[in-house]
Design an enzyme around this catalytic site. Structure first.
Site: not given
Ligand code: ATR
Length: 473
Positions: A12, A17, A133, A188-189, A192
């Site tokens: 991720g 990540g 964060g 914690h949250n 917050e």
């Molecule tokens: P962002 O933070 O960029 O808005 P997000 O949609 O919240 O993105 O997703 C955060 C992470 O979860 C990303 O690494 C996303 O992978 P992609 O870059 O391929 O979108 C990952 N992620 C979201 N849905 C997923 C799923 N169904 N399976 C695997 N990884 C997923």
């Protein structure tokens, strides 16, 4: 051959990540990285590949194979379904004893379920709360892991290394089995939420007594030098000082006054209700956010509901400002006290035996609620692990006694002027109920026995009694 393999893997590559992966690499770990969409992994390598040793894989099979056994894999994908989907993809590729850690904001009951499921297949599952964060993830967050002790032996040293440090001590410690880590992060949250709400109430009162935004900013900045020293008070000053680039006005005056929430505060309160713990500070904070978003109510209320005009007139403004500072300290003490009570109650209910002093210890740096007060909380709970309530602790209660008049005058002024101050007043009510020789629950018992034969208890005997109520009704 483990010598060329990664020490740890991160799945991720969104902001949290990739920042955690970079933090690990900065500390000399070789980090395997993977993202469902490979382009994000490539971006990380292109922009930050020279900061340390990364092994980037396009396919999850190669990613898992690139990590030394027993593998430690941190999952930082979107919470909910995506986390379950990623676990499913990883499971067939793992070896017995490997560890999957979920570093997202999962609900602790989901973590309990996932831990059971993954451990049933012969692997470890760690639910770890991470606070701080985006910047914290990169430079040192507070980390609250829960899982088996074996999993902590594998993952713990790396997490402690990349966590924030407070006077040399890592802000990462094992919280207990399965959901304990995410439970502690949830509280914690919640804290917050109440911290932010009561800071907001203090701001409203400072304005009500005539301070400009800039003067409010200076006031918070000066408070941050003393016993209220905390990250949230510090950045409150920063927010209030900020100008809106588009209009040149104070940023705070162009922001819509409706606060959003993502769920952890609500979970804290829901869980508190289930546990029978009165987290009134957090509860009022969650409800205040909810009311702020009730547009129709507020539109109707602005015309239909009459009351005073939100100005506080005092003879000695500086003295009143000092009273607000003391009230803020008292309300904060009660909110934290309630939050720690919920940690203890949750620990007992779910069989985790959480060391509350450890929770306070790892919140002293790195996380959003980091504050001077947390070192005091840690001290009190480590001196007396059976401490009934932090607000009644030996170093705290005398100061509450000293400050309570100020606290009352602030709540009274808010009520008189029509300034909503739900956390200030609810925490004071909690304090007063706790110190009262008798509370009105006696009448409640009587009412319940009269209308529903629910029985009552006596002060002079054991057991449950029922009165044959007669009389003209
Ligand atoms: P962002 O933070 O960029 O808005 P997000 O949609 O919240 O993105 O997703 C955060 C992470 O979860 C990303 O690494 C996303 O992978 P992609 O870059 O391929 O979108 C990952 N992620 C979201 N849905 C997923 C799923 N169904 N399976 C695997 N990884 C997923």
């Amino acid at each position: 051959d483990n010598s060329t393999k990664a020490n740890i893997g991160v799945v991720g590559m969104a902001v949290m990540g990739s920042n955690l992966a970079r933090n690990l690499a900065h500390h000399g770990y070789r980090v395997a990285v993977f993202n469902r969409t490979y382009a994000k992994t490539q971006t990380l390598i292109a922009e930050h590949g020279d900061e340390g040793e990364f092994i980037a894989s396009e396919h999850i099979e190669d990613f898992v194979a690139s990590i030394a056994e027993p593998r430690a894999i941190i999952c930082m994908v979107k919470a909910g379904g995506p986390t379950d989907a990623t676990i499913e993809e990883l499971l067939p590729l793992l070896s017995p004893g490997d560890v999957i850690m979920d570093g997202g904001n999962a609900f602790f009951r989901d973590t309990i379920r996932r831990e059971k499921y993954v451990s049933g297949k012969g692997f470890h599952f760690v639910g770890a709360g991470i606070s701080g964060g985006e910047v914290g993830a990169l430079t040192g967050p507070s980390i609250m892991p829960g899982g088996t002790p074996e999993s902590y032996r594998i993952l713990g040293p790396m997490l402690e290394t990349i966590s924030a440090h407070y006077e040399g001590e890592p802000c990462c410690a094992w919280m207990g089995p399965d959901g304990a880590g995410h439970f502690v992060k949830m509280i914690h949250n919640g804290i917050e939420y109440s911290d932010m709400q009561v800071i907001g109430e203090a701001y409203e009162l400072l304005k009500a007594v005539g301070l400009s935004n800039q003067e409010c900013a200076q006031t918070f900045a000066s408070w941050n030098e003393g016993e209220l020293s905390s990250y949230l008070v510090e950045i409150a000053a920063e927010v209030l000082r900020q100008k809106d680039p588009r209009t040149g006005k104070d940023f705070i005056d162009i922001v819509a006054d409706r606060a959003q929430m993502k769920g952890t505060g609500t979970w804290t309160v829901q869980t508190a209700l289930e546990l029978g713990v009165a987290t009134t500070g957090i509860g009022e904070a969650v409800f205040a956010r909810a009311e702020s978003s009730l547009d129709e109510l507020r539109a109707a209320g602005r015309t239909a509901l009459k009351g005073p005009d939100r100005t506080v007139s005092v003879n000695d403004r500086d003295a009143f400002i000092e009273n607000i500072r003391k009230a803020l300290w008292c309300s904060k003490v009660v909110s934290y006290s309630q939050g720690f009570d919920e940690i203890r109650a949750g620990g007992a209910e779910f069989g985790w035996d959480i060391d509350v002093a450890e929770a306070a210890k790892i919140w002293r740096a790195g996380c959003i609620i980091r504050a001077e007060l947390l070192e005091q909380i840690r001290q009190e709970y480590s001196t007396d692990p059976k401490l009934v309530s932090f607000m009644a602790a030996p170093s705290i209660a005398p100061k509450m006694a000293e400050y309570q008049d100020a606290w009352r005058s602030v709540v009274a002024a808010a009520v008189t002027a029509g300034v909503p101050a739900p956390v200030f007043s609810a925490t004071l009510a909690y304090y007063d109920a706790a110190r009262a020789p008798r509370v009105n629950a006696a009448l409640t018992q009587g009412l319940r026995d009269l209308f529903g034969s629910h029985t009552y208890e006596r002060i002079d005997d054991h057991g449950h009694f029922h009165l044959e109520w007669s009389g003209d009704r």
